[in-house]
Design an enzyme around this catalytic site. Structure first.
Site, PDB file in Angstrom:
ATOM      1  N   GLU A   1      -9.887   6.751   2.469  1.00 13.40           N
ATOM      2  CA  GLU A   1     -10.330   6.084   3.705  1.00 13.40           C
ATOM      3  C   GLU A   1     -10.191   7.066   4.856  1.00 13.40           C
ATOM      4  O   GLU A   1      -9.230   7.840   4.914  1.00 13.40           O
ATOM      5  CB  GLU A   1      -9.487   4.845   3.975  1.00 13.40           C
ATOM      6  CG  GLU A   1      -9.823   4.141   5.283  1.00 13.40           C
ATOM      7  CD  GLU A   1      -8.841   3.022   5.618  1.00 13.40           C
ATOM      8  OE1 GLU A   1      -9.022   2.385   6.684  1.00 13.40           O
ATOM      9  OE2 GLU A   1      -7.890   2.802   4.845  1.00 13.40           O
TER      10      GLU A   1
ATOM     11  N   GLU B   1       0.832  -1.192   0.000  1.00 12.17           N
ATOM     12  CA  GLU B   1       0.000   0.000   0.000  1.00 12.17           C
ATOM     13  C   GLU B   1       0.875   1.253   0.000  1.00 12.17           C
ATOM     14  O   GLU B   1       2.030   1.217   0.407  1.00 12.17           O
ATOM     15  CB  GLU B   1      -0.910   0.013   1.245  1.00 12.17           C
ATOM     16  CG  GLU B   1      -1.737  -1.248   1.409  1.00 12.17           C
ATOM     17  CD  GLU B   1      -2.465  -1.319   2.741  1.00 12.17           C
ATOM     18  OE1 GLU B   1      -2.724  -0.246   3.333  1.00 12.17           O
ATOM     19  OE2 GLU B   1      -2.762  -2.438   3.193  1.00 12.17           O
TER      20      GLU B   1
END
Length: 412
Positions: free
Chosen positions: A332, A222
């Site tokens: 997010e 990520e």
């Protein structure tokens, strides 16, 4: 034995005074202080051990205007080589192979109007010499404020996007799955969103994930940009990466766990980025390109058109050692629901996707490297938007707008 005659009252007063003094004297003077001192000494020793592990000897130190300290560490003594699987690892300064068809170009679908390329604040006071890599120093106060000294910098929440309405996580993401993936690309728009609580965060990132036959995510790579006070002790937008090889049971951000091998001496993970995008004005973005080297199998990370930052060695992973099973892009936030209300933490620019160019945050130049090792645009993708009244997403062919303000009249 009874007190002498006539002195009973004086005796009772003495007893009362003794009892009163017992309850008024601070507990530290009757033994508790020693316990606290031992506890404090243990914590301080733990902090010192962690600082020694995290902060490698520096050949040069640079003080950043934003308060960071950047240590220029010998590339051969970087944290990666504390990993037991990398003890005898030989650093590779360049990929063994590179996708020849990859081109950096502007999308016609999103108005970029970008400022000069992204930089980091510490560059104003110096650069790291060849043969070193820049590492943001972990300070004692970072660990003192952390919820756990041992787990500082580790992933606090499982962050694989899913369709469940999770009370903690809020997502506005686009996911492609159903193929075999050997890389991905995205331009990620850089903003500085408001974050309400110190233990909440707001991020924009990609996920390259590999799952077993049961669909359980085990390995991820990520990266992106984030605002996360609990880890960084401020509300600046910072460059980050993350990886895990066991479904978030371990792994952590940046170089705070051994694993990622950094080769570039110009950018520091965890350091703040600038400039930010302006609402209605100039837009800043960072291009993230991850690809699997088909010679050595490592996963390489490139930022922009000339920052080959380094790689995650294939030996770190099980399923992801071969390929990924999904690629996800998006935003997010963590929603702690303080006081029973939705957080005011913003995602992206803090504005809904419908506001479009220069106002809503964007991902563009979306690409995947598929099973034919061909770089192509996304196909058969779907959105994961947990609460569209709080944060939403509108997609085009190889781009999307996303984000939102959090709590509002339509997001109570």
């Amino acid at each position: 034995m009874a007190p002498p005659c006539g002195s009973g009252r004086r005796w009772m007063r003495a007893v009362k005074l003794t009892l009163l003094l017992f309850f008024l004297v601070p507990m530290s003077s009757v033994g508790i202080r020693n316990t606290n001192t031992i506890f404090d000494k243990k914590k301080k020793l733990e902090i010192q051990r962690q600082l020694k592990r995290l902060n490698k000897p520096a050949l040069k130190t640079i003080k950043s205007p934003d308060g960071d300290i950047i240590d220029c560490v010998d590339i051969k003594k970087q944290p990666a080589f504390d990993h037991p699987l990398l003890k005898n690892h030989t650093i590779q300064m360049r990929p063994g192979s590179y996708p020849e068809e990859f081109l950096f170009k502007e999308s016609n679908n999103v108005s970029s109007n970008s400022k000069p390329k992204i930089t980091q604040s510490w560059h104003l006071n110096g650069r790291c010499p060849e043969g070193t890599i820049p590492i943001r120093r972990t300070k004692e106060e970072d660990l003192l404020r952390a919820s756990s000294v041992a787990n500082y910098g580790r992933q606090k929440y499982n962050s694989i996007p899913n369709d469940d309405n999770n009370a903690i996580h809020e997502y506005a993401t686009l996911i492609e799955e159903g193929d075999t993936y050997y890389g991905m690309n995205a331009d990620i728009n850089v903003w500085n969103p408001h974050v309400q609580e110190q233990n909440e965060f707001s991020l924009a990132q990609f996920w390259l994930a590999a799952a077993d036959n049961n669909g359980v995510n085990r390995d991820t790579i990520e990266g992106g940009v984030m605002v996360y006070h609990e880890m960084n002790q401020d509300y600046r937008t910072r460059l980050f990466t993350f990886w895990t090889n066991n479904g978030y049971q371990s792994g952590c951000y940046n170089l705070l766990c051994p694993g990622f091998v950094q080769t570039d001496n110009r950018l520091a993970f965890g350091a703040s980025l600038e400039p930010y995008s302006d609402y209605g004005g100039d837009q800043s973005s960072v291009n993230f390109f991850v690809f699997k080297d088909n010679v050595d199998g490592h996963w390489w990370l490139q930022l922009g058109d000339n920052f080959i930052m380094g790689y995650w060695p294939s030996s770190l992973f099980s399923i992801l050692a071969n390929s990924a099973t999904s690629v996800t892009w998006g935003g997010e936030v963590i929603n702690e629901q303080r006081g029973g209300q939705h957080t005011t933490t913003q995602m992206g620019s803090g504005h809904f996707a419908e506001e479009g160019p220069k106002r809503a945050s964007f991902f563009q130049n979306l690409k995947v490297i598929d099973h034919e090792v061909v770089l192509r645009g996304p196909r058969d993708n779907r959105r994961i938007v947990t609460h569209p009244n709080c944060y939403n997403l509108l997609k085009g062919d190889d781009f999307f707008y996303y984000g939102g303000p959090g709590r509002s009249p339509i997001c109570p």
